[in-house]
Design a protein around this motif. Structure first.
Motif, PDB file in Angstrom:
ATOM      1  N   GLY A 205     -13.428  -0.072  21.814  1.00 63.38           N
ATOM      2  CA  GLY A 205     -14.799   0.092  22.276  1.00 63.38           C
ATOM      3  C   GLY A 205     -15.165   1.534  22.561  1.00 63.38           C
ATOM      4  O   GLY A 205     -16.335   1.917  22.478  1.00 63.38           O
ATOM      5  N   CYS A 206     -14.183   2.358  22.910  1.00 60.19           N
ATOM      6  CA  CYS A 206     -14.439   3.783  23.105  1.00 60.19           C
ATOM      7  C   CYS A 206     -13.156   4.550  22.828  1.00 60.19           C
ATOM      8  O   CYS A 206     -12.058   3.970  22.804  1.00 60.19           O
ATOM      9  N   VAL A 207     -13.308   5.839  22.610  1.00 54.68           N
ATOM     10  CA  VAL A 207     -12.173   6.731  22.359  1.00 54.68           C
ATOM     11  C   VAL A 207     -12.285   7.911  23.312  1.00 54.68           C
ATOM     12  O   VAL A 207     -13.365   8.507  23.454  1.00 54.68           O
ATOM     13  N   ILE A 208     -11.183   8.240  23.985  1.00 57.39           N
ATOM     14  CA  ILE A 208     -11.133   9.402  24.877  1.00 57.39           C
ATOM     15  C   ILE A 208     -10.217  10.441  24.246  1.00 57.39           C
ATOM     16  O   ILE A 208      -9.055  10.144  23.947  1.00 57.39           O
ATOM     17  N   LEU A 209     -10.733  11.639  24.048  1.00 58.75           N
ATOM     18  CA  LEU A 209      -9.917  12.716  23.517  1.00 58.75           C
ATOM     19  C   LEU A 209      -9.336  13.518  24.672  1.00 58.75           C
ATOM     20  O   LEU A 209     -10.064  14.142  25.445  1.00 58.75           O
ATOM     21  N   ALA A 210      -8.010  13.483  24.796  1.00 59.81           N
ATOM     22  CA  ALA A 210      -7.279  14.230  25.814  1.00 59.81           C
ATOM     23  C   ALA A 210      -6.104  14.922  25.127  1.00 59.81           C
ATOM     24  O   ALA A 210      -4.956  14.793  25.553  1.00 59.81           O
ATOM     25  N   GLY A 211      -6.430  15.632  24.059  1.00 57.31           N
ATOM     26  CA  GLY A 211      -5.400  16.167  23.173  1.00 57.31           C
ATOM     27  C   GLY A 211      -4.899  17.549  23.504  1.00 57.31           C
ATOM     28  O   GLY A 211      -4.219  18.170  22.670  1.00 57.31           O
ATOM     29  N   GLY A 212      -5.213  18.078  24.686  1.00 59.65           N
ATOM     30  CA  GLY A 212      -4.687  19.380  25.073  1.00 59.65           C
ATOM     31  C   GLY A 212      -5.047  20.467  24.079  1.00 59.65           C
ATOM     32  O   GLY A 212      -6.183  20.555  23.594  1.00 59.65           O
ATOM     33  N   ALA A 213      -4.066  21.303  23.756  1.00 63.14           N
ATOM     34  CA  ALA A 213      -4.308  22.447  22.876  1.00 63.14           C
ATOM     35  C   ALA A 213      -4.740  22.038  21.475  1.00 63.14           C
ATOM     36  O   ALA A 213      -5.291  22.851  20.729  1.00 63.14           O
ATOM     37  N   PRO A 323     -19.103  12.307  28.073  1.00 62.58           N
ATOM     38  CA  PRO A 323     -19.368  11.815  26.721  1.00 62.58           C
ATOM     39  C   PRO A 323     -19.661  12.945  25.746  1.00 62.58           C
ATOM     40  O   PRO A 323     -20.264  13.960  26.100  1.00 62.58           O
ATOM     41  N   HIS A 324     -19.220  12.771  24.514  1.00 63.46           N
ATOM     42  CA  HIS A 324     -19.599  13.690  23.445  1.00 63.46           C
ATOM     43  C   HIS A 324     -21.127  13.697  23.347  1.00 63.46           C
ATOM     44  O   HIS A 324     -21.763  12.649  23.435  1.00 63.46           O
ATOM     45  N   PRO A 325     -21.740  14.869  23.170  1.00 63.64           N
ATOM     46  CA  PRO A 325     -23.204  14.927  23.205  1.00 63.64           C
ATOM     47  C   PRO A 325     -23.900  14.257  22.030  1.00 63.64           C
ATOM     48  O   PRO A 325     -25.104  13.987  22.119  1.00 63.64           O
ATOM     49  N   GLU A 326     -23.180  13.976  20.940  1.00 65.75           N
ATOM     50  CA  GLU A 326     -23.844  13.398  19.765  1.00 65.75           C
ATOM     51  C   GLU A 326     -23.175  12.145  19.232  1.00 65.75           C
ATOM     52  O   GLU A 326     -23.839  11.313  18.608  1.00 65.75           O
ATOM     53  N   LEU A 327     -21.882  11.991  19.462  1.00 64.96           N
ATOM     54  CA  LEU A 327     -21.158  10.843  18.922  1.00 64.96           C
ATOM     55  C   LEU A 327     -20.945   9.801  20.010  1.00 64.96           C
ATOM     56  O   LEU A 327     -20.099   9.961  20.886  1.00 64.96           O
ATOM     57  N   GLU A 328     -21.711   8.751  19.976  1.00 65.81           N
ATOM     58  CA  GLU A 328     -21.570   7.690  20.953  1.00 65.81           C
ATOM     59  C   GLU A 328     -20.185   7.054  20.839  1.00 65.81           C
ATOM     60  O   GLU A 328     -19.664   6.867  19.743  1.00 65.81           O
ATOM     61  N   GLY A 329     -19.610   6.752  21.960  1.00 65.57           N
ATOM     62  CA  GLY A 329     -18.295   6.123  21.977  1.00 65.57           C
ATOM     63  C   GLY A 329     -17.136   7.090  22.071  1.00 65.57           C
ATOM     64  O   GLY A 329     -16.002   6.668  22.261  1.00 65.57           O
TER      65      GLY A 329
END
Length: 374
Positions: A205-213, A323-329
């Motif tokens: 349902g959603c994706v969180i980017l926590a990819g560091g460097a 949230p990403h400003p343009e990509l929902e989810g």
């Protein structure tokens, strides 16, 4: 903002977390505690990059110099870290070794600024004379002449912290896929619905980017202002006896961190070297020299290990959370630069509150990702 909530049984993952470092694992844990079905995808080994490599000081260096958004996250986390360490120990059986040492800053030249900053934020801070400094840390060499004492600062042992977090996630039933680098986004009508990996597709349902460097690479082309780059830091650890050094020490932007068992960390360099984690003899000599200049007894202590890690550098060190400003989810929790450990719990809680649609403990607007300029 649209509120997200856990889906009904049998409908798949509520959320994918891309990145199994400290920030990703803390975020996944917060969501799991709220009843979400979360899955972590890690490009390498969980917690093995900057989360493992850092020193674990639970304070920014020279904190009165930090932008206010960093201070807010740091103070929120500092007040909760001891309890978090105890919770992780209970859930995993691994002690992250929260260690209350205080921090002595030996060269700030900014005593008045530091004192006003501490007063404004309700923190304890002293400007000790040389006699007081010598009592606080007998192992010091020459008297500094200009010191700041922060008695509330603690440190935590990074490798044990990430192991305890991994154990907590196992306890909570959160799947963690290592050696699973994300190669692209699954999109549908401007919405992110999952990711492509070398092991196949994952939907949620959603994706969180926590990819560091590595977050900057994954965000390339997504029209978000995210100047996140790797910044190499090298450190060494000395083997000494317990209580040889009592305090975290800071001078000339370098620090010494004592552990309970007598190991003493010294760091760190700041190097623009891309994704190269090679250690250098020049850095090793520099780190040893600076450490011995602070604590002469370290000149007789063997260097047990020398390593390098890659910090997620970002403008002024203020992370992107929201949230990403343009990509929902698609949601971001990345760019913590030198302060990921001390800002991590607050960052995870802030993003969780945003996802839940709840009132936030901190103003989220100062961390909100912005569209890229065209």
């Amino acid at each position: 903002m649209t509120r997200l909530a856990p889906s009904s049984p049998g409908s798949g993952d509520d959320c994918l977390v891309v990145g199994g470092g400290l920030i990703g694992m803390l975020t996944a844990r917060e969501l799991a505690l709220e009843g979400w079905r979360v899955r972590i995808l890690e490009r390498g080994e969980a917690g093995a990059e900057s989360s493992w490599a850092g020193g674990g000081i639970l304070s920014p260096l020279y904190p009165w110099r930090s932008p206010e958004p960093i201070t807010r996250l740091a103070i929120w986390s500092q007040r909760r870290y001891q309890a978090l360490a105890e919770q992780l120990r209970a859930e995993s059986g691994i002690d992250p070794e929260w260690y209350h040492t205080g921090m002595l800053v030996l060269d700030s030249g900014e005593g008045s600024k530091a004192r006003y900053w501490a007063r404004d934020h309700g923190l304890r801070l002293e400007l000790p004379d040389n006699e007081r400094v010598a009592k606080l840390e007998p192992a010091l060499g020459t008297a500094p002449g200009d010191a700041v004492w922060m008695p509330e600062v603690a440190n935590i042992r990074n490798p044990r912290l990430v192991r305890a977090l991994r154990g907590s996630l196992d306890h909570l039933g959160v799947p963690l896929h290592e050696q699973t680098p994300v190669t692209g986004w699954l999109k549908s009508e401007g919405r992110i619905e999952g990711v492509e990996t070398e092991s196949g597709r994952f939907e949620a349902g959603c994706v969180i980017l926590a990819g560091g460097a590595w977050s900057g690479n994954l965000l390339a082309g997504t029209r978000v202002s995210a100047d996140i780059r790797p910044v190499r830091g090298q450190m060494v650890v000395f083997r000494t006896t317990p209580d040889r050094i009592r305090r975290v020490l800071l001078r000339h932007d370098h620090y010494i961190i004592p552990r309970r068992d007598g190991h003493v960390l010294a760091g760190s360099t700041l190097e623009e070297a891309g994704f190269d984690k090679t250690t250098t003899e020049e850095a090793r000599r520099q780190l040893v020299r600076l450490a011995v200049s602070m604590v002469p007894a370290l000149g007789n202590a063997p260097v047990e290990r020398h390593w390098a890690g890659l910090r997620p550098g970002s403008p002024e060190g203020v992370p992107l959370i929201g949230p990403h400003p343009e990509l929902e989810g698609l949601w971001l929790n990345t760019g913590h630069y030198r302060n990921g450990v001390v800002m991590g719990p607050a960052s995870a809680r802030l993003l969780t509150d945003l996802l839940m649609g709840w009132p936030t403990r901190l103003d989220p607007s100062v961390y909100a990702p912005a569209p890229a300029e065209v």
